[in-house]
Design a protein around this motif. Structure first.
Motif, PDB file in Angstrom:
ATOM      1  N   GLN A 199      44.211-135.872 -11.885  1.00 40.69           N
ATOM      2  CA  GLN A 199      44.590-137.177 -12.412  1.00 40.69           C
ATOM      3  C   GLN A 199      46.088-137.259 -12.646  1.00 40.69           C
ATOM      4  O   GLN A 199      46.735-136.256 -12.960  1.00 40.69           O
ATOM      5  N   SER A 200      46.613-138.481 -12.529  1.00 42.85           N
ATOM      6  CA  SER A 200      47.957-138.788 -12.992  1.00 42.85           C
ATOM      7  C   SER A 200      47.810-139.060 -14.480  1.00 42.85           C
ATOM      8  O   SER A 200      46.973-139.857 -14.905  1.00 42.85           O
ATOM      9  N   ASP A 201      48.599-138.384 -15.298  1.00 45.66           N
ATOM     10  CA  ASP A 201      48.346-138.267 -16.736  1.00 45.66           C
ATOM     11  C   ASP A 201      48.393-139.559 -17.534  1.00 45.66           C
ATOM     12  O   ASP A 201      47.484-139.844 -18.288  1.00 45.66           O
ATOM     13  N   LEU A 245      43.342-139.137  -8.941  1.00 47.70           N
ATOM     14  CA  LEU A 245      44.058-138.887  -7.689  1.00 47.70           C
ATOM     15  C   LEU A 245      43.143-138.327  -6.620  1.00 47.70           C
ATOM     16  O   LEU A 245      43.465-138.366  -5.440  1.00 47.70           O
ATOM     17  N   GLU A 295      46.857-130.744 -18.908  1.00 48.64           N
ATOM     18  CA  GLU A 295      48.088-130.916 -18.132  1.00 48.64           C
ATOM     19  C   GLU A 295      48.394-129.648 -17.348  1.00 48.64           C
ATOM     20  O   GLU A 295      48.368-128.556 -17.889  1.00 48.64           O
ATOM     21  N   ARG A 351      49.446-137.596  -4.933  1.00 49.78           N
ATOM     22  CA  ARG A 351      50.677-137.653  -5.727  1.00 49.78           C
ATOM     23  C   ARG A 351      50.437-138.413  -7.008  1.00 49.78           C
ATOM     24  O   ARG A 351      49.610-139.326  -7.049  1.00 49.78           O
ATOM     25  N   THR A 352      51.184-138.029  -8.028  1.00 46.30           N
ATOM     26  CA  THR A 352      51.086-138.735  -9.304  1.00 46.30           C
ATOM     27  C   THR A 352      51.873-140.034  -9.235  1.00 46.30           C
ATOM     28  O   THR A 352      52.707-140.240  -8.348  1.00 46.30           O
ATOM     29  N   GLU A 377      54.833-139.516 -14.317  1.00 49.66           N
ATOM     30  CA  GLU A 377      53.626-139.050 -15.004  1.00 49.66           C
ATOM     31  C   GLU A 377      53.326-137.600 -14.665  1.00 49.66           C
ATOM     32  O   GLU A 377      53.643-137.121 -13.572  1.00 49.66           O
ATOM     33  N   SER A 379      57.594-138.420  -8.643  1.00 48.12           N
ATOM     34  CA  SER A 379      56.173-138.189  -8.406  1.00 48.12           C
ATOM     35  C   SER A 379      55.969-136.727  -8.070  1.00 48.12           C
ATOM     36  O   SER A 379      56.808-136.108  -7.406  1.00 48.12           O
ATOM     37  N   LEU A 406      50.803-134.211 -14.032  1.00 45.04           N
ATOM     38  CA  LEU A 406      49.599-133.946 -13.252  1.00 45.04           C
ATOM     39  C   LEU A 406      48.589-133.238 -14.140  1.00 45.04           C
ATOM     40  O   LEU A 406      48.904-132.224 -14.758  1.00 45.04           O
TER      41      LEU A 406
END
Length: 123
Positions: free
Chosen positions: A66-68, A74, A38, A97-98, A102, A47, A104
C-alpha cells in the motif's frame, strides 16, 4: 549502413519510469503485525518504485502493498501459504509505485511473520 541511437522505449511512454542508470536502493522486509507496517519511509515529492521483491511467510497469510498516506492499495492480495512465498524479479518499469510523498507499507491479513527484501528507486 546508417546507425542511430534509439531512445529508451520506457522513457518515451512514461518519462517518470526508472532508468537503468538510476541508483537502486534495497530494504530488508520484516513484518509480523496484522494491518499495515511501514517498509520504506516517505520522501518528499518522490514516488517509491519497487523494481523487485521477495516475500516468504511463516504461516498462511494474505499480503498486499500500500501507499501509506491514503492508504491506496498498490497490489491485489498475495495469498501466501505456510512457508510459501513470492518472487517478483527485476522489472525496469517497476511492479508498482507509491503516490508521490507517501511511504510504502506492507499490509498483512493476520499477525504472521513475513520476511524478504525489495529493491526500489525514487522518482
Amino acid at each position: 549502413m546508417v546507425t542511430q541511437d534509439v531512445p529508451d522505449y520506457a522513457q518515451q511512454v512514461a518519462p517518470s519510469v526508472p532508468s537503468t542508470t538510476q541508483s537502486q536502493l534495497s530494504k530488508v522486509l520484516t513484518a509480523s503485525a496484522a494491518n499495515a507496517t511501514e517498509i520504506v519511509a516517505a520522501v518528499a515529492s518522490k514516488s517509491i518504485v519497487v523494481v523487485s521483491y521477495v516475500l516468504v511467510a511463516n504461516a498462511a497469510v494474505n499480503v498486499k502493498f500500500q501507499s501509506d498516506g491514503t492508504p491506496t492499495d498498490l497490489t491485489g492480495l498475495l495469498y501466501l501459504a505456510a512457508n510459501g512465498g513470492v518472487v517478483a524479479g527485476f522489472n525496469q518499469q517497476g511492479w508498482f509505485r507509491t503516490i508521490a510523498g507517501e511511504a510504502l507499507d506492507i499490509h498483512l491479513s493476520a499477525a504472521v511473520a513475513v520476511g524478504g527484501h525489495l529493491n526500489y528507486v525514487l522518482v
